[in-house]
Design a protein around this motif. Structure first.
Motif, PDB file in Angstrom:
ATOM      1  N   ILE A 196       0.814  -1.223  -0.048  1.00  0.00           N
ATOM      2  CA  ILE A 196       0.185   0.059  -0.078  1.00  0.00           C
ATOM      3  C   ILE A 196       0.684   0.785  -0.217  1.00  0.00           C
ATOM      4  O   ILE A 196       1.035   2.169  -0.429  1.00  0.00           O
ATOM      5  N   LEU A 197       2.045   0.800   0.955  1.00  0.00           N
ATOM      6  CA  LEU A 197       2.424   2.190   0.622  1.00  0.00           C
ATOM      7  C   LEU A 197       3.794   2.835  -0.661  1.00  0.00           C
ATOM      8  O   LEU A 197       3.809   3.976  -0.707  1.00  0.00           O
ATOM      9  N   LYS A 198       3.873   1.688  -0.572  1.00  0.00           N
ATOM     10  CA  LYS A 198       5.037   1.186  -2.459  1.00  0.00           C
ATOM     11  C   LYS A 198       3.769   2.401  -3.442  1.00  0.00           C
ATOM     12  O   LYS A 198       3.952   2.954  -4.302  1.00  0.00           O
ATOM     13  N   LYS A 199       2.469   1.923  -3.190  1.00  0.00           N
ATOM     14  CA  LYS A 199       1.692   2.136  -4.445  1.00  0.00           C
ATOM     15  C   LYS A 199       1.371   3.437  -3.676  1.00  0.00           C
ATOM     16  O   LYS A 199       0.935   4.571  -5.530  1.00  0.00           O
ATOM     17  N   ALA A 200       0.967   3.889  -3.153  1.00  0.00           N
ATOM     18  CA  ALA A 200       1.161   5.315  -3.153  1.00  0.00           C
ATOM     19  C   ALA A 200       2.492   6.387  -2.967  1.00  0.00           C
ATOM     20  O   ALA A 200       2.497   7.138  -2.970  1.00  0.00           O
ATOM     21  N   GLY A 201       3.066   5.620  -3.252  1.00  0.00           N
ATOM     22  CA  GLY A 201       4.979   6.629  -3.666  1.00  0.00           C
ATOM     23  C   GLY A 201       5.799   6.766  -2.515  1.00  0.00           C
ATOM     24  O   GLY A 201       6.078   7.880  -2.807  1.00  0.00           O
ATOM     25  N   PHE A 202       5.210   6.821  -1.284  1.00  0.00           N
ATOM     26  CA  PHE A 202       6.170   7.030  -0.003  1.00  0.00           C
ATOM     27  C   PHE A 202       6.894   5.951  -0.363  1.00  0.00           C
ATOM     28  O   PHE A 202       8.534   6.502   1.120  1.00  0.00           O
ATOM     29  N   LEU A 203       7.492   4.760  -0.930  1.00  0.00           N
ATOM     30  CA  LEU A 203       8.463   3.777   0.022  1.00  0.00           C
ATOM     31  C   LEU A 203       9.244   3.812  -1.270  1.00  0.00           C
ATOM     32  O   LEU A 203       8.717   3.482  -3.104  1.00  0.00           O
ATOM     33  N   LYS A 204      10.533   3.660  -1.774  1.00  0.00           N
ATOM     34  CA  LYS A 204      11.144   2.927  -2.929  1.00  0.00           C
ATOM     35  C   LYS A 204      11.701   1.502  -2.064  1.00  0.00           C
ATOM     36  O   LYS A 204      12.329   1.195  -1.145  1.00  0.00           O
ATOM     37  N   TRP A 205      12.602   0.677  -3.073  1.00  0.00           N
ATOM     38  CA  TRP A 205      12.725  -0.814  -2.494  1.00  0.00           C
ATOM     39  C   TRP A 205      13.360  -1.356  -3.979  1.00  0.00           C
ATOM     40  O   TRP A 205      13.772  -0.673  -4.588  1.00  0.00           O
ATOM     41  N   ARG A 206      14.370  -1.746  -3.557  1.00  0.00           N
ATOM     42  CA  ARG A 206      15.351  -3.036  -4.228  1.00  0.00           C
ATOM     43  C   ARG A 206      15.414  -4.327  -3.919  1.00  0.00           C
ATOM     44  O   ARG A 206      15.203  -4.579  -2.352  1.00  0.00           O
ATOM     45  N   LYS A 207      15.968  -5.324  -4.527  1.00  0.00           N
ATOM     46  CA  LYS A 207      15.816  -6.091  -4.424  1.00  0.00           C
ATOM     47  C   LYS A 207      17.137  -6.995  -4.500  1.00  0.00           C
ATOM     48  O   LYS A 207      17.927  -6.709  -5.112  1.00  0.00           O
ATOM     49  N   GLU A 208      17.781  -7.888  -3.821  1.00  0.00           N
ATOM     50  CA  GLU A 208      18.933  -8.213  -3.001  1.00  0.00           C
ATOM     51  C   GLU A 208      18.596  -9.353  -3.026  1.00  0.00           C
ATOM     52  O   GLU A 208      18.513  -9.781  -2.064  1.00  0.00           O
ATOM     53  N   GLY A 209      19.309 -10.552  -3.492  1.00  0.00           N
ATOM     54  CA  GLY A 209      19.222 -11.791  -4.119  1.00  0.00           C
ATOM     55  C   GLY A 209      17.354 -11.543  -3.848  1.00  0.00           C
ATOM     56  O   GLY A 209      16.266 -11.803  -4.952  1.00  0.00           O
ATOM     57  N   VAL A 210      17.054 -12.197  -2.747  1.00  0.00           N
ATOM     58  CA  VAL A 210      15.630 -13.082  -2.466  1.00  0.00           C
ATOM     59  C   VAL A 210      14.903 -11.651  -1.578  1.00  0.00           C
ATOM     60  O   VAL A 210      13.928 -11.628  -0.762  1.00  0.00           O
ATOM     61  N   TRP A 211      15.885 -11.250  -0.789  1.00  0.00           N
ATOM     62  CA  TRP A 211      15.141 -10.251   0.024  1.00  0.00           C
ATOM     63  C   TRP A 211      14.390  -8.995  -0.541  1.00  0.00           C
ATOM     64  O   TRP A 211      16.093  -8.387  -1.908  1.00  0.00           O
ATOM     65  N   VAL A 212      13.905  -8.230  -0.393  1.00  0.00           N
ATOM     66  CA  VAL A 212      13.711  -6.174  -0.187  1.00  0.00           C
ATOM     67  C   VAL A 212      13.910  -6.038   0.415  1.00  0.00           C
ATOM     68  O   VAL A 212      13.826  -5.660   1.574  1.00  0.00           O
ATOM     69  N   HIS A 213      14.318  -4.427   0.381  1.00  0.00           N
ATOM     70  CA  HIS A 213      14.941  -3.920   0.828  1.00  0.00           C
ATOM     71  C   HIS A 213      14.290  -2.608   0.767  1.00  0.00           C
ATOM     72  O   HIS A 213      13.892  -1.732  -0.694  1.00  0.00           O
ATOM     73  N   TYR A 214      13.481  -1.295   1.581  1.00  0.00           N
ATOM     74  CA  TYR A 214      12.757  -0.414   1.204  1.00  0.00           C
ATOM     75  C   TYR A 214      13.822   0.439   2.285  1.00  0.00           C
ATOM     76  O   TYR A 214      14.372   0.635   3.274  1.00  0.00           O
TER      77      TYR A 214
END
Length: 118
Positions: A82-100
């Motif tokens: 929900i926070l991602k869709k609203a534009g409040f978060l950035k994320w990046r994938k590293e292996g199997v983990w997602v970092h916010y």
């Protein structure tokens, strides 16, 4: 400028009508207001507010967020989406983990200011 009183049946005068037209011309259209309302709704949850506050100190792995929140992974993922869709978060994938991280580091300051001035 003479003001209209509720219930008197008086109509706005010409100056009032001009003023109202100017005011209403500066209001965003309904589609924009609907998008803005949806964005604000994304903040209207204690779990999501807590996530934002967790991220104000920097990027966290989803596993760290789950641990800090003491909530199950599906619940945390739901709120993160929900926070991602609203534009409040950035994320990046590293292996199997997602970092916010926060898309705007000042979002928590803005929230604190908004709430402080209510």
């Amino acid at each position: 400028m003479k003001s209209c009183e509720v219930g008197t049946g008086e109509k706005p005068n010409e100056d009032q009508i001009k003023r109202l037209k100017k005011i209403t011309s500066e209001i965003p259209d309904d589609d924009i207001l609907l998008q803005n309302a949806d964005t604000i709704k994304a903040l209207a949850d204690p779990t999501r507010l807590k996530i934002l506050h967790l991220l104000k100190c920097g990027e966290l792995c989803v596993c760290e967020i789950i641990t800090a929140m003491e909530k199950p992974q599906p619940t945390v993922s739901h709120h993160l989406n929900i926070l991602k869709k609203a534009g409040f978060l950035k994320w990046r994938k590293e292996g199997v983990w997602v970092h916010y991280s926060l898309s705007n580091p000042k979002i928590t300051e803005s929230l604190d200011e908004l709430i402080k001035n209510r």
